[in-house]
Design an enzyme around this catalytic site. Structure first.
Site, short mmCIF file in Angstrom:
data_model
loop_
_atom_site.label_atom_id
_atom_site.label_comp_id
_atom_site.label_asym_id
_atom_site.label_seq_id
_atom_site.Cartn_x
_atom_site.Cartn_y
_atom_site.Cartn_z
N GLU A 187 0.83 -1.21 0.00
CA GLU A 187 0.00 0.00 0.00
C GLU A 187 0.87 1.26 0.00
OE1 GLU A 187 -3.68 -2.22 2.34
OE2 GLU A 187 -2.59 -0.61 3.36
N GLU A 290 -4.77 -9.22 -0.69
CA GLU A 290 -5.07 -9.00 0.73
C GLU A 290 -6.53 -8.59 0.90
OE1 GLU A 290 -2.20 -6.83 3.11
OE2 GLU A 290 -3.84 -5.93 4.24
#
Length: 469
Positions: A187, A290
């Site tokens: 991220e 994820e």
């Protein structure tokens, strides 16, 4: 209420499998648990120890394992800075403290990595949430002082890439683990990775990402790991992944072997997922790498899986933490996050136990036990049904989530068969009512002339297997 779904083999693609990340749960003493390895990565029925009693569970058969390359050390004279909000189980020990290698580090997570392999997992990826603390600007593996600032020192871009390649080589040569891919970011576009937040993290600007990717490809090739692909960029949301991919230069895109993306954008109508698939193109694979939320009944997860496969067309689907507290896990994790750690400043220990099982464990079993690696994902004609075909077994698997009231679904199998075929069924009810089904085998149904009619009760996930197709 009824509707129809036409199962269409046109545009089918090969499924890599289902997986999970190790990270925090396997960083604790749970990383030494054989019963958890068997339940998560095997397919046999397993008795899992839970708060003094055993729970019998169907093995999920997860075959993808994502290993978290750590960023922390506690050697003498270490100048690592620890966030005041982090707990010990969220700190992953790294293999280099800036001066020496320590290949005994991260014993619990490495232990589960090998147990997963021995239980049946066959696809491994290593990902870095933060560079080792000593490569960061402020010595803090939770992030820079401000979340929008890069925390990898410019001078360490190549060293970070060589560090990743060195560990991947060690895993191949000494651990018996071949990482088929490595992911240097987690991220990276978020501005929430700062020095006071509660986990490891690192912001990377676009230019920093491109520089690290180029260095990493060189480092992998120099270590004889030219068959290891680079995945990028594990963005938090599909829309973020679209933006990052479109801004990469053509040269950087050519170095990326797979796009990874997280599923923290609801995207109920599939627009962002569709844009990402269109931006990446049909040839380059995508993993949903994820997924997590705090809803224990599994319905949100099932809907997200269905939308991913319909609109994003990933070849792999990965959950974040299978053993986690506050209903975020498939299994409920009970951890001591308060007791001061004698070896560092962060509160908490590496103790942990399983407190129980959430319904979403059984919901995931509806998918993972029947849609297996190597099967072909087909078009199902509806966002709530996933269809997969096993050519060698001549078997079709259909998994349908019904998040509304009772409905009748007509499955049109005529593109595959017009014979009469028996259909086996399993159901999980998303409720805690007495008699609620948990991956329960139900009465068979029959398809006639290539048409199969099934009544789906409200708030259920149903798996159907049809042979002879």
């Amino acid at each position: 209420m009824s509707d129809e779904r036409v199962i269409d083999p046109e545009g089918a693609y090969i499924w890599d499998g289902w997986g999970t990340c190790l990270s925090w749960w396997a960083n604790t003493e749970l990383g030494a648990r054989d019963d958890l390895a068997a339940a998560l990565f095997g397919l046999e029925t397993v008795r899992v120890e839970s708060s003094g009693r055993a729970i019998e569970l169907p093995g999920l058969g997860l075959n993808i394992v994502r290993y978290n390359l750590g960023a922390c050390t506690w050697t003498d004279g270490s100048a690592m800075v620890e966030s005041p909000a982090i707990v010990r189980r969220k700190q992953i020990e790294t293999y280099h403290d800036g001066e020496e290698w320590n290949w005994r580090a991260d014993a619990n997570q490495r232990n589960m990595l090998v147990k997963a392999r021995d239980a049946g997992a066959d696809t491994f990826e290593m990902f870095a949430v933060s560079p080792p603390w000593w490569m960061t600007v402020n010595g803090n593996p939770s992030g820079a002082e401000q979340g929008e600032q890069d925390n990898l020192e410019f001078q360490y871009q190549d060293a970070f890439a060589r560090f990743i390649a060195t560990v991947a080589g060690r895993a191949r040569d000494e651990w018996g683990i071949r990482f088929s891919s490595v992911e240097p970011f987690n991220e990276p576009s978020l501005d929430g990775w700062h020095a006071r937040q509660n986990q490891e993290g690192c912001h990377f600007t676009l230019g920093a990402q491109e520089a690290v990717i180029a260095c990493l490809r060189r480092a992998l090739d120099e270590h004889g790991l030219d068959d290891v692909l680079i995945a990028a960029s594990d963005e938090c949301r599909y829309a973020d992944a679209v933006d990052t991919w479109q801004k990469f230069t053509d040269g950087t895109r050519r170095l990326v072997g797979r796009v990874n993306v997280h599923a923290y954008e609801p995207d109920e109508k599939g627009g962002s997922r569709t844009r990402l698939r269109e931006a990446v193109g049909e040839e380059l694979p995508i993993w949903q790498s994820e997924y997590s939320e705090g809803q224990p009944d599994g319905m949100a997860m099932a809907l997200s899986i269905s939308r991913d496969i319909r609109y994003l067309q990933p070849t792999g689907w990965v959950c974040w933490q299978p053993v986690e507290a506050l209903d975020w896990g498939l299994l409920d994790g009970e951890y001591d996050d308060r007791t001061p750690n004698p070896n560092g400043g962060a509160p908490g220990t590496l103790k942990g136990q399983v407190g129980g099982v959430n319904t979403k464990y059984h919901v995931l079993a509806q998918y993972t036990r029947h849609i297996r690696p190597g099967m072909r994902i087909l078009r199902s004609g509806h966002a709530n049904t996933v269809a997969a075909h096993d050519p060698s077994a001549r078997r079709l698997a259909l998994v349908t989530v019904n998040d509304g009231r009772k409905r009748t679904v007509n499955y049109d199998l005529r593109p595959l068969t017009r014979d009469r075929n028996a259909a086996r069924m399993w159901v999980t009810d998303a409720s805690d009512a007495p008699g609620a089904r948990r991956y329960t085998r139900c009465a068979d149904a029959d398809s006639r002339d290539g048409l199969l009619t099934v009544v789906h009760e409200a708030n259920t996930v149903t798996t159907i297997e049809v042979d002879g197709l």
